[in-house]
Design a protein around this motif. Structure first.
Motif, PDB file in Angstrom:
ATOM      1  N   ILE A   1      13.290 -82.883  -3.614  1.00 43.25           N
ATOM      2  CA  ILE A   1      13.295 -84.341  -3.783  1.00 43.25           C
ATOM      3  C   ILE A   1      13.477 -84.710  -5.258  1.00 43.25           C
ATOM      4  O   ILE A   1      14.281 -85.578  -5.598  1.00 43.25           O
ATOM      5  N   GLU A   2      12.747 -84.040  -6.145  1.00 47.99           N
ATOM      6  CA  GLU A   2      12.872 -84.321  -7.575  1.00 47.99           C
ATOM      7  C   GLU A   2      14.296 -84.058  -8.069  1.00 47.99           C
ATOM      8  O   GLU A   2      14.821 -84.831  -8.881  1.00 47.99           O
ATOM      9  N   THR A   3      14.907 -83.007  -7.576  1.00 48.94           N
ATOM     10  CA  THR A   3      16.288 -82.698  -7.961  1.00 48.94           C
ATOM     11  C   THR A   3      17.232 -83.816  -7.535  1.00 48.94           C
ATOM     12  O   THR A   3      18.104 -84.238  -8.305  1.00 48.94           O
ATOM     13  N   ALA A   4      17.045 -84.324  -6.325  1.00 46.77           N
ATOM     14  CA  ALA A   4      17.884 -85.433  -5.843  1.00 46.77           C
ATOM     15  C   ALA A   4      17.684 -86.676  -6.704  1.00 46.77           C
ATOM     16  O   ALA A   4      18.652 -87.382  -7.018  1.00 46.77           O
TER      17      ALA A   4
ATOM     18  N   VAL B   1      20.471 -88.894  -9.904  1.00 50.20           N
ATOM     19  CA  VAL B   1      20.891 -90.305  -9.935  1.00 50.20           C
ATOM     20  C   VAL B   1      20.177 -91.132 -11.013  1.00 50.20           C
ATOM     21  O   VAL B   1      20.393 -92.339 -11.091  1.00 50.20           O
ATOM     22  N   MET B   2      19.375 -90.512 -11.831  1.00 47.58           N
ATOM     23  CA  MET B   2      18.575 -91.256 -12.814  1.00 47.58           C
ATOM     24  C   MET B   2      19.431 -92.126 -13.738  1.00 47.58           C
ATOM     25  O   MET B   2      19.013 -93.234 -14.093  1.00 47.58           O
ATOM     26  N   THR B   3      20.603 -91.677 -14.115  1.00 52.97           N
ATOM     27  CA  THR B   3      21.441 -92.473 -15.021  1.00 52.97           C
ATOM     28  C   THR B   3      21.979 -93.733 -14.338  1.00 52.97           C
ATOM     29  O   THR B   3      22.391 -94.669 -15.019  1.00 52.97           O
ATOM     30  N   LEU B   4      21.960 -93.763 -13.001  1.00 50.39           N
ATOM     31  CA  LEU B   4      22.451 -94.912 -12.248  1.00 50.39           C
ATOM     32  C   LEU B   4      21.330 -95.852 -11.802  1.00 50.39           C
ATOM     33  O   LEU B   4      21.597 -96.916 -11.234  1.00 50.39           O
ATOM     34  N   TRP B   5      20.085 -95.462 -12.033  1.00 50.55           N
ATOM     35  CA  TRP B   5      18.943 -96.233 -11.565  1.00 50.55           C
ATOM     36  C   TRP B   5      18.863 -97.578 -12.276  1.00 50.55           C
ATOM     37  O   TRP B   5      18.935 -97.643 -13.502  1.00 50.55           O
ATOM     38  N   GLN B   6      18.707 -98.639 -11.505  1.00 53.15           N
ATOM     39  CA  GLN B   6      18.484 -99.983 -12.039  1.00 53.15           C
ATOM     40  C   GLN B   6      16.984-100.238 -12.014  1.00 53.15           C
ATOM     41  O   GLN B   6      16.395-100.306 -10.936  1.00 53.15           O
ATOM     42  N   LYS B   7      16.390-100.353 -13.182  1.00 56.70           N
ATOM     43  CA  LYS B   7      14.934-100.487 -13.270  1.00 56.70           C
ATOM     44  C   LYS B   7      14.435-101.562 -12.313  1.00 56.70           C
ATOM     45  O   LYS B   7      14.886-102.702 -12.344  1.00 56.70           O
ATOM     46  N   THR B   8      13.538-101.156 -11.453  1.00 55.22           N
ATOM     47  CA  THR B   8      13.023-101.995 -10.379  1.00 55.22           C
ATOM     48  C   THR B   8      11.522-101.757 -10.266  1.00 55.22           C
ATOM     49  O   THR B   8      11.077-100.615 -10.304  1.00 55.22           O
ATOM     50  N   ALA B   9      10.748-102.816 -10.120  1.00 56.62           N
ATOM     51  CA  ALA B   9       9.300-102.678 -10.003  1.00 56.62           C
ATOM     52  C   ALA B   9       8.824-102.702  -8.557  1.00 56.62           C
ATOM     53  O   ALA B   9       7.778-102.169  -8.229  1.00 56.62           O
ATOM     54  N   ILE B  10       9.616-103.340  -7.690  1.00 54.89           N
ATOM     55  CA  ILE B  10       9.193-103.535  -6.300  1.00 54.89           C
ATOM     56  C   ILE B  10      10.291-103.040  -5.363  1.00 54.89           C
ATOM     57  O   ILE B  10      11.461-103.363  -5.539  1.00 54.89           O
ATOM     58  N   LEU B  11       9.884-102.270  -4.373  1.00 57.34           N
ATOM     59  CA  LEU B  11      10.790-101.874  -3.304  1.00 57.34           C
ATOM     60  C   LEU B  11      10.427-102.663  -2.063  1.00 57.34           C
ATOM     61  O   LEU B  11       9.246-102.842  -1.756  1.00 57.34           O
ATOM     62  N   GLN B  12      11.429-103.147  -1.347  1.00 53.79           N
ATOM     63  CA  GLN B  12      11.223-103.825  -0.075  1.00 53.79           C
ATOM     64  C   GLN B  12      11.814-102.949   1.019  1.00 53.79           C
ATOM     65  O   GLN B  12      12.845-102.306   0.808  1.00 53.79           O
ATOM     66  N   THR B  13      11.169-102.950   2.178  1.00 59.68           N
ATOM     67  CA  THR B  13      11.680-102.119   3.264  1.00 59.68           C
ATOM     68  C   THR B  13      11.247-102.644   4.618  1.00 59.68           C
ATOM     69  O   THR B  13      10.211-103.300   4.746  1.00 59.68           O
ATOM     70  N   ASP B  14      12.065-102.318   5.603  1.00 56.44           N
ATOM     71  CA  ASP B  14      11.677-102.504   6.999  1.00 56.44           C
ATOM     72  C   ASP B  14      11.774-101.152   7.717  1.00 56.44           C
ATOM     73  O   ASP B  14      11.815-101.082   8.932  1.00 56.44           O
ATOM     74  N   ASN B  15      11.788-100.090   6.935  1.00 49.89           N
ATOM     75  CA  ASN B  15      11.970 -98.726   7.413  1.00 49.89           C
ATOM     76  C   ASN B  15      10.809 -98.277   8.309  1.00 49.89           C
ATOM     77  O   ASN B  15       9.642 -98.421   7.947  1.00 49.89           O
ATOM     78  N   GLY B  16      11.153 -97.731   9.470  1.00 51.40           N
ATOM     79  CA  GLY B  16      10.142 -97.298  10.430  1.00 51.40           C
ATOM     80  C   GLY B  16       9.222 -96.217   9.906  1.00 51.40           C
ATOM     81  O   GLY B  16       8.014 -96.230  10.177  1.00 51.40           O
ATOM     82  N   GLU B  17       9.759 -95.266   9.160  1.00 53.48           N
ATOM     83  CA  GLU B  17       8.928 -94.182   8.626  1.00 53.48           C
ATOM     84  C   GLU B  17       7.918 -94.707   7.612  1.00 53.48           C
ATOM     85  O   GLU B  17       6.771 -94.281   7.588  1.00 53.48           O
ATOM     86  N   ILE B  18       8.329 -95.640   6.795  1.00 54.19           N
ATOM     87  CA  ILE B  18       7.408 -96.212   5.814  1.00 54.19           C
ATOM     88  C   ILE B  18       6.372 -97.101   6.502  1.00 54.19           C
ATOM     89  O   ILE B  18       5.207 -97.134   6.110  1.00 54.19           O
TER      90      ILE B  18
END
Length: 145
Positions: A54-57, A61-78
């Motif tokens: 997971i850390e490798t994945a 993409v770290m250089t493409l990450w847009q700094k975000t403080a909040i994640l929103q989801t409707d994901n069943g697993e979460i």
């Protein structure tokens, strides 16, 4: 505060930002299970290998990450993770860390007791992905929508 929509799928984890751009991690709950988990409930070594996967994945993409403080989801697993806390609105990084520590204790041999923890590899893999995402991307909270 900036927000992104977040979902964990069988083979990937996807973030959708306000500008509708997407960032995809090449890791999902099934790919973690297939690649790293060899037992019904993973042992400490398998869990550590999954975390490295997971850390490798995330690092890719770290250089493409847009700094975000909040994640929103409707994901069943979460939502299954939120159900552990009887919470239908949000999850804090502290809650996820406590749950991760509880699962780590069980993996290390601690008895399950009367813990309502789901006994599924999907739950465990999704929790690991969520925990690593929160930790490495500095997310404060997950809102369930």
């Amino acid at each position: 505060m900036k927000k992104a929509f977040f979902e964990i799928n069988p083979q990937s984890t996807i973030f959708t930002f306000a500008d509708h751009s997407q960032l995809r991690l090449n890791v999902g709950y099934d790919s973690v299970i297939e690649h790293d988990f060899k037992h019904h409930f993973p042992n400490a070594y398998q869990t550590e290998m999954a975390i490295i996967t997971i850390e490798t994945a995330i690092e890719q993409v770290m250089t493409l990450w847009q700094k975000t403080a909040i994640l929103q989801t409707d994901n069943g697993e979460i939502k299954k993770i939120a159900n552990y806390f009887n919470n239908e609105k949000s999850l804090s990084t502290e809650q996820i860390e406590r749950l991760f520590n509880r699962v780590a204790d069980i993996i290390a041999g601690s008895p399950r007791q009367h813990d309502p923890l789901p006994d599924s590899l999907q739950f465990t893999a999704s929790l690991l992905i969520l925990r690593e995402v929160l930790h490495h991307l500095n997310i404060d909270v997950i809102e369930l929508v």
